[in-house]
Write a protein that holds these residues in place. Structure first.
Motif, short mmCIF file in Angstrom:
data_model
loop_
_atom_site.label_atom_id
_atom_site.label_comp_id
_atom_site.label_asym_id
_atom_site.label_seq_id
_atom_site.Cartn_x
_atom_site.Cartn_y
_atom_site.Cartn_z
N THR A 191 48.99 -38.24 -4.39
CA THR A 191 48.40 -38.39 -3.11
C THR A 191 49.35 -39.70 -2.72
N VAL A 192 49.50 -39.80 -1.19
CA VAL A 192 50.13 -40.96 -0.75
C VAL A 192 49.37 -42.20 -1.20
N ARG A 193 49.85 -43.33 -1.36
CA ARG A 193 49.35 -44.58 -1.82
C ARG A 193 49.17 -44.56 -3.09
N ALA A 194 49.60 -43.41 -4.10
CA ALA A 194 49.28 -43.54 -5.55
C ALA A 194 50.45 -44.53 -6.11
N LYS A 195 50.10 -45.14 -7.33
CA LYS A 195 50.85 -46.00 -7.96
C LYS A 195 52.16 -45.47 -8.56
N VAL A 196 53.24 -46.31 -8.42
CA VAL A 196 54.39 -46.04 -9.05
C VAL A 196 54.44 -47.46 -10.24
N THR A 197 54.46 -46.75 -11.36
CA THR A 197 54.52 -47.73 -12.57
C THR A 197 55.91 -47.61 -13.41
N MET A 198 56.32 -48.56 -14.13
CA MET A 198 57.45 -48.75 -14.86
C MET A 198 56.67 -49.60 -16.04
N SER A 199 56.58 -48.96 -17.53
CA SER A 199 55.98 -49.48 -18.61
C SER A 199 54.60 -49.97 -18.62
N GLY A 253 55.36 -50.38 -7.56
CA GLY A 253 55.36 -49.54 -5.91
C GLY A 253 54.20 -48.78 -5.83
N ARG A 254 54.44 -48.06 -4.60
CA ARG A 254 53.52 -47.06 -4.00
C ARG A 254 54.39 -45.79 -3.69
N VAL A 255 53.53 -44.70 -3.79
CA VAL A 255 53.89 -43.43 -2.92
C VAL A 255 53.82 -43.42 -1.33
N SER A 256 54.66 -43.65 -0.43
CA SER A 256 54.58 -43.86 0.78
C SER A 256 54.51 -42.32 1.58
N ALA A 257 54.97 -41.41 1.09
CA ALA A 257 55.07 -40.04 1.73
C ALA A 257 55.43 -39.04 0.81
N ILE A 258 54.58 -37.88 1.15
CA ILE A 258 54.79 -36.49 0.56
C ILE A 258 55.08 -35.41 1.53
#
Length: 173
Positions: A53-61, A66-71
């Motif tokens: 979904t939009v606003r899902a987390k973006v992670t590294m380790s 960051g966040r998902v801003s659009a799909i």
């Protein structure tokens, strides 16, 4: 006079309670931490986003970067185009990094995990992450398992049927 001061006290209590609930909702949702965070956009294409979904987390380790801003549906490639907003302080994501859609727990929320690559060039604003791994959909896995079991059972049933040729004995020769 006493009822007037009591009404004012109750009104002040209600206003403070609503403000506290609003503050708590902001903290729990994670909106307050990302309101003033400068970021840059990166794009990734997936065959199946499986509930992302939009606003899902973006992670590294395991750390949120960051966040998902659009799909949206990419009409040329016929797959999902996901726009990621990566925080500006994370500016050394190599161009050969891999973006995967992961699940927090067995049935938890979907998020994007980025595994860094080893390239010396880095992703900039507007670039695309070339290597992606789509979401594993639990229903698809169960369907494949059941289909494999059904075909396996049919194969073993054919092997167990006796042959129609009569058996020969030693005396017939």
């Amino acid at each position: 006079m006493r009822t007037r001061s009591l009404e004012l006290a109750v009104g002040a209590f209600i206003v403070i309670s609503v403000a506290a609930l609003f503050f708590l909702a902001l903290k729990v949702s994670g909106l307050s931490s990302e309101l003033n965070q400068p970021s840059y956009k990166v794009y990734a294409h997936f065959q199946n986003i499986g509930g992302l979904t939009v606003r899902a987390k973006v992670t590294m380790s395991g750390v949120a970067i960051g966040r998902v801003s659009a799909i949206e549906l990419d009409k040329k490639r016929l797959n999902a185009k996901v726009t990621l907003e990566i925080y500006n302080d994370v500016n050394e994501i190599s161009t050969d990094s891999v973006a995967s859609i992961l699940t927090a727990g067995l049935l938890g929320e979907k998020y994007i995990g980025i595994v860094p690559g080893a390239d010396d060039t880095f992703i900039k604003n507007g670039d695309e992450i070339e290597q992606t791994q789509s979401s594993l959909v639990l229903e698809d896995l169960i369907g494949k398992f059941l289909f494999n079991k059904a075909t396996e059972d049919k194969g073993s049933a054919k092997a167990e049927t006796p042959s129609a040729a009569p058996a020969t004995t030693q005396d017939e020769f």
